[in-house]
Design an enzyme around this catalytic site. Structure first.
Site, PDB file in Angstrom:
ATOM      1  N   HIS B 338      33.088  56.340  28.909  1.00 27.72           N
ATOM      2  CA  HIS B 338      33.192  57.027  30.288  1.00 27.72           C
ATOM      3  C   HIS B 338      31.982  57.364  30.947  1.00 27.72           C
ATOM      4  CE1 HIS B 338      34.068  60.741  32.724  1.00 27.72           C
ATOM      5  NE2 HIS B 338      35.010  60.081  32.987  1.00 27.72           N
ATOM      6  N   ARG B 444      38.312  49.141  41.174  1.00 28.36           N
ATOM      7  CA  ARG B 444      39.101  49.497  40.142  1.00 28.36           C
ATOM      8  C   ARG B 444      40.033  50.970  40.640  1.00 28.36           C
ATOM      9  NH1 ARG B 444      33.226  48.747  37.654  1.00 28.36           N
ATOM     10  NH2 ARG B 444      32.977  49.392  39.884  1.00 28.36           N
ATOM     11  N   GLU B 628      40.614  37.011  32.347  1.00 30.93           N
ATOM     12  CA  GLU B 628      39.649  37.847  31.253  1.00 30.93           C
ATOM     13  C   GLU B 628      40.003  37.945  29.876  1.00 30.93           C
ATOM     14  OE1 GLU B 628      39.681  41.929  32.772  1.00 30.93           O
ATOM     15  OE2 GLU B 628      41.636  41.785  33.242  1.00 30.93           O
ATOM     16  N   GLY B 649      36.760  38.372  34.820  1.00 23.62           N
ATOM     17  CA  GLY B 649      36.393  39.530  34.121  1.00 23.62           C
ATOM     18  C   GLY B 649      35.599  39.107  33.120  1.00 23.62           C
ATOM     19  N   THR B 650      34.478  38.938  33.243  1.00 25.04           N
ATOM     20  CA  THR B 650      33.459  38.137  31.780  1.00 25.04           C
ATOM     21  C   THR B 650      33.152  39.248  30.929  1.00 25.04           C
ATOM     22  OG1 THR B 650      31.626  38.596  33.297  1.00 25.04           O
ATOM     23  CG2 THR B 650      32.694  36.385  33.474  1.00 25.04           C
ATOM     24  N   ASN B 651      33.241  40.554  31.210  1.00 24.27           N
ATOM     25  CA  ASN B 651      32.853  41.620  30.185  1.00 24.27           C
ATOM     26  C   ASN B 651      34.406  41.425  29.169  1.00 24.27           C
ATOM     27  OD1 ASN B 651      31.199  42.240  32.041  1.00 24.27           O
ATOM     28  ND2 ASN B 651      32.218  44.403  32.439  1.00 24.27           N
ATOM     29  N   CYS B 714      33.644  38.863  38.381  1.00 28.01           N
ATOM     30  CA  CYS B 714      33.463  40.242  38.923  1.00 28.01           C
ATOM     31  C   CYS B 714      33.065  41.037  37.565  1.00 28.01           C
ATOM     32  CB  CYS B 714      34.499  40.853  39.407  1.00 28.01           C
ATOM     33  SG  CYS B 714      35.966  41.143  38.462  1.00 28.01           S
TER      34      CYS B 714
END
Lengths: 754, 754
Positions: B338, B444, B628, B649-651, B714
């Site tokens: 967070h 988001r 993703e 979403g590469t994370n 993104c």
């Protein structure tokens, strides 16, 4: 294309006419063709009927002449014609189809026989019409229109009797009683009919005959769903009677039905209303009195009583209780929870994650929904479907008799892929061997620590503050492991044993409850506060994706060294006391890059070489990796150069490919299946299009880089028939499944190679 | 191949000789060639020297004749010869190389000039030998042996002065002082030298000259590492002076250096010893007094004071405190905690996961290692490298001056890939617009609930017991969202805005502390015990892989409806009050199968169609998916048929491909980099060989199925220069990064397209 053919005497049908026959019509002709008396029958196809009606409007008589001739054969030219019956011919599904229409008067003249306002033609028309909206045949009306058949029969005289071709529970050759009513008295000639139908059908059939003055007239036969044991016994019996070849038996027994034989199960769930439903995480059913702690479980076991251990969740402290219990019921956790994993290993039925269950173990009370249960009350659980019942229901024990052994023996003749088992104890290894396992494909070394005294040693290692501290803790673990390994190698008598290096998310082995934390602190000589701080430091947000597998071996190389030394010591001990060689395959879990494999291999090779055992002819060693991450599949070419084998861990590969934690999936998986998003649960049957493509890419790239690469599958999919057929097509060398699934894999892989 | 060449007057070197020159030698020739006086110099290559020695043993004189002639030119034929200097020519690294040897007497005769026992030849030999073991050149001795050069120079007369070609901090044209010493007095003629060297070098250079009686003689020049701001200003200045084309400036500025300009940073970390190191999860440095709660942070901010919020971990209740604080320091959590997420969105520096930090917020004390800090004590944190310092260190504020704007303006001429930003508030949207963002690529939607009063509404929805309950809770959320969306659409003035449907692991939004649970229970009108039970039921083992993304939309379709209605209402409101059209792109997160997309698309299309807005010329709508998960990449062909765009979403794709939780990775990632397992942190720079292949497969399959498919990126990799160059090669249409990374992406993508 159509056929109108009388069933009186030999029918002499053409090949194209025979093709049209199905359901009841087919059986009447088959039995009649074999020379057995059948009820006189005309088979009327939709095409024939349509043409009769078309002729009628064109005032033609070509087909009608044949039709009337057939009717004459049926009713006879003289005397009082018998009443007629009109029925559809569907073999199984007749929902929506017209029920048989009895007592129809024979038509007075040819025109009557095709006039839809007259009784016979009206009944025929209604029968054909009923196919239009019913689920007749396959439910695809256009395609199947040509195959719709209506039967016109002379109404049989005498008593109508029903019986089975074989006993529905034992598979013994009939005639046998159907349902609860006793077997009717039947003439001796019935034996020939039973043999005839059983041989042609190759499955249990329910037959109807008319019996009049000791004469039998065949009416119809339809498939009957017998018990899995009966199907198996019948299959072997057909081979013994030379009706089938052994190959026929192997290909025709359904592996999924075989699986149902390998665990205790509810005799019948009819009429029993479950009081709760959780996740069936370890198959089989169990009944017994409720216990809330290991001590009570052990006490009852000592007295030979069955008990169900009921807890909120299990942990290492519950090991003895789980071993003593007959079944396990938990409020929390899923497939890969401690309870699920241990239950499957030990073969105990387990229902987990029952959300309406809450347990107060101090008060020895649990609530399931609105009901309250106390220690000593009785429960029945079904770990196959996750249902929980109050009281004791009747169970059927697994019957691993001669028939299974015979069938599996035959199956080995065509099977090309080896079947190993997942096991880390001598007990499960022996169970698997008795089921025909050809090696251990997955020994999860961390499971060897699931006992209280070992857990203390393991926790000391995990919680150590620095490398020295850890090295000392690690040394204490070598002896445990050495003994475990040598026992396992000896039990397998020269068959290969694949040891997976330590792979837990570390914190799975740590204390969770207040009480457990206090005890652990005392046993480690730590202050509770200090222990809590260390625990906080180790806690992970997503343990599935955390500090585990090869990552542990790289960050804590002393753990890797300890394990490798213990393995080599185990190899030495086993090879010194047995004649067979020791074949050990060491496997690195959770790799994503070739550099990880290189790091571990170098250290392991050094320890293996230093042991001096590699020169022994009695020792065979191999080195491999689990392939269980998408990146490992893509980089399989790099990795294959450094290893002797790949073993696909399809559970974790499914989790990462889909981005789904198996433990957390229950909150949406049911909705996904209900709404048709998933056709199948991807944790039960391999997802061929996604996970399957990754496996296929990895095999292709791996073999291209290293043509001698051996390839195995060791996820739980290796026990699922549909998945096994897919793996077989990918050219794997072996699969490894839980002991109770070994027979299923042997049979499925024989079918896939046949 | 060798060259002996005098630096006296024009050198007239052949092309192959020029190729050999590097380092100091190159600069002496460049400056001399331009007609500026340089110290007389002979450049002696290793090959030439080896040949001179070989001739000596063979008693030959061919090369020696040329060598002696050069020496004569250097020392003059008459009078007292000047002392000589022998030095290596390395431009930058001279660790291990021989230091310049001064005051060598000119050799008395030709034989002396090549005799390694005599001073000149001895010094030359020593200089060449020093290359053998030093890190000269690239450190690859064999390959570079031919390029080794030793300089023989006449020792300069007069004062040796050093200066920079440009100011090291501002980039203004020099001569400028080097280090802390003042700029020496230099003759006017120095300006021509500065212009010459700056023009040829295209970077800051440190020069040495000899000044004697107002006459300047050039000695050497070497690169100087200026500040990022100075480099940028110098690049733009060179274009203004017509030394460079705009294109030169765009290609020569390092995007990673540009990034350093966009956050406050420590002026210097020399001599400051960090008291702890955690994870730098939001870049930039911050200094201020310690606060332990939001109230104190707000109070200090009102008084215009900087403060650092120090907590064990942050949650929704800390939002106001985080906004008020200058920087955030936490004991727990990682990149996607967070604290990390909010800090990056709000642009606040944040150091998370400091394991030696423990906070007692009730007592208003924290410990960092052995030191104790109280409210009001001062700390400095550096969110770029994760370091924490006691006290207040000097900071440099970001300078987003004219030069950046000018350079980025030029960069847009070659850039082919659009740059959008990740933003969900009007404030970050405006920041990003000021940095040149061309749209929002990722809003988001769940982040819109990060405020206490909205959190209550959201929690009511998450904790609702059944569908009716949830529908009521959901209705209360429509208004919030509508206002947020319309404000965001308006702020973007017709540029596209991509809204990602709700995608949190639900429990991230739930109360964790005792206090928070009690408050939440009260606000929802629930008993604490009942709330706790519901929380237990929602808790997940691996929330990253849990009930999130599209899974929420499918299991709770009422949430999907609410969101879609709010989006359409926001579109209506914005389009009614502005002249520009509203371009909204709705995006479904975390899909793994085409069937999920089909389910959501049908419901969304219905709501969009019912709104009547699709017929308006002022409304443009598109529908797409995040890609993703590995399975989504593999099944991209199925999915592409149903969408207008993919956004990678590469994370999450990196997390699932590697099987690594980014939050949990810190426990092993450092060891992995130290031991060389990973060359780079895959969460910073895209893993081209694994994750990259999946992206490439997805683009190929997606475009094959739907040639008009638009493709974006993104994840946070969209702000990393190395990753951006890779994405550019894959043919993506746009990238979307955090507002502060927009300039970096604009520049990098211009370079990649150049």
């Amino acid at each position: 294309m159509f056929a109108i053919a009388p069933a009186i005497g030999k029918a002499n049908l053409s090949a194209s006419q025979l093709k049209l026959l199905s359901g009841k019509a087919r059986w009447i002709f088959r039995v009649g063709d074999a020379g057995f008396p059948t009820v006189p029958t005309i088979v009327l196809t939709r095409a024939a009927w349509d043409e009769l009606q078309a002729e009628r409007s064109r005032k033609e008589l070509r087909l009608r002449t044949h039709w009337v001739a057939c009717l004459f054969k049926l009713v006879g030219k003289d005397g009082v014609p018998p009443p007629l019956v009109v029925r559809t011919s569907a073999a199984l599904h007749n929902g929506g189809l017209m029920p048989a229409k009895l007592g129809i008067s024979a038509p007075a003249n040819p025109e009557d026989s095709v006039d839809p306002n007259r009784p016979l033609a009206k009944a025929i028309k209604n029968a054909f019409d009923s196919y239009g909206f019913g689920q007749g045949w396959t439910g695809r009306p256009d395609e199947d229109r040509g195959k719709q058949i209506v039967l016109v029969q002379a109404q049989a005289e005498g008593e109508i009797e029903q019986f089975l071709t074989r006993n529905g529970t034992t598979g013994v050759m009939g005639p046998a009683a159907m349902g609860s009513s006793p077997l009717p008295a039947l003439p001796e000639s019935i034996a020939a009919l039973v043999t005839l139908v059983d041989g042609k059908a190759g499955q249990h059939m329910a037959c109807s005959v008319a019996v009049r003055r000791g004469q039998v007239q065949f009416l119809s036969a339809r498939p009957f769903q017998a018990s899995p044991a009966a199907e198996l016994e019948a299959a072997v019996d057909r081979v013994n009677r030379k009706v089938w070849s052994a190959h026929n038996a192997v290909t025709r027994v359904d592996p999924a039905r075989l699986a149902q034989l390998l665990h205790p199960r509810l005799k019948s769930s009819d009429g029993n209303v479950p009081i709760a439903t959780g996740l069936g995480v370890s198959p089989g059913a169990a009944s017994g009195v409720i216990v809330f702690n290991p001590e009570d479980a052990a006490r009852l076991r000592a007295r030979g009583k069955n008990c169900i251990l009921v807890v909120n969740e299990t942990g290492p402290a519950d090991m003895e209780g789980m071993k003593a219990a007959t079944g396990i019921l938990t409020a929390r956790g899923g497939m890969s929870s401690h309870a699920g994993v241990i239950a499957r290993i030990t073969g105990k039925p387990c229902v987990a994650g029952v959300r309406t269950l809450s347990v107060d173990s101090a008060e020895m009370i649990c609530r399931i929904g609105t009901r309250e249960f106390r220690s000593g009350d009785r429960l029945t659980i079904d770990g196959t479907d996750g249902r929980v019942y109050a009281g004791t229901l009747a169970l059927a024990q697994p019957h691993i008799g001669g028939a299974i052994g015979t069938l599996l023996g035959w199956s080995d003749a065509t099977r090309k892929i080896a079947v190993r088992t997942n096991a880390e104890t001598v007990e499960s290894a022996n169970t698997a061997l008795s089921f025909g396992a050809e090696g251990i494909g997955l020994a999860r070394s961390e499971h060897m620590f699931f006992s209280p005294e070992r857990m203390v040693a393991l926790r000391r290692m995990i919680l150590s503050e620095d490398e020295d501290d850890r090295s000392r803790a690690v040394d204490g673990l070598v002896d445990f492991q050495t003994g475990d390994y040598s026992a396992l190698f000896s039990a397998m008598k020269g068959l290969p044993v694949t040891v997976r290096l330590f792979d837990p998310p570390l914190h799975e082995f740590l204390p969770r409850t207040e009480e457990d934390i206090e005890e652990t602190a005392a046993s480690l000589g730590l202050a509770v506060r200090a222990l809590r701080q260390r625990l906080d430091r180790i806690a992970e947000v997503n343990p599935m994706l955390g500090h585990r597998g090869v990552r542990l071996a790289i960050t804590y190389p002393e753990i890797l060294s300890m394990q490798m030394q213990a393995i080599m010591a185990g190899v030495r001990a086993a090879s010194e006391r047995q004649a067979e060689p020791v074949a050990v395959e060491v496997m690195v879990p959770f790799v994503s890059t070739a550099s990880e494999v290189a790091f571990v291999r170098e250290r392991m090779n050094t320890i293996a070489a230093n042991s001096g055992l590699l020169r022994s002819e009695k020792v065979k060693m191999a080195f491999g990796t689990m392939i269980e991450l998408p990146r490992a599949c893509l980089r399989a070419g790099d990795i294959a150069n450094m290893v002797d084998f790949f073993s696909f861990g399809t559970n974790d590969l499914t989790q990462t490919t889909f981005g789904i934690s198996r433990d957390d999936a229950p909150t949406f998986l049911a909705a996904y299946q209900r709404k048709g998003i998933y056709e199948r649960d991807p944790f039960v049957t391999i997802d061929e299009k996604g996970v399957g493509e990754l496996i296929s890419i990895a095999i292709q790239r791996g073999r291209a880089a290293n043509p001698r690469l051996k390839i195995g599958i060791c996820g739980e999919h290796a026990g699922d028939p549909t998945s096994l057929k897919f793996f077989s097509g990918l050219g794997v060398d072996y699969v490894s499944c839980s002991p109770y699934r070994v027979p299923v894999a042997r049979l499925t892989l024989a079918q896939a190679s046949a």
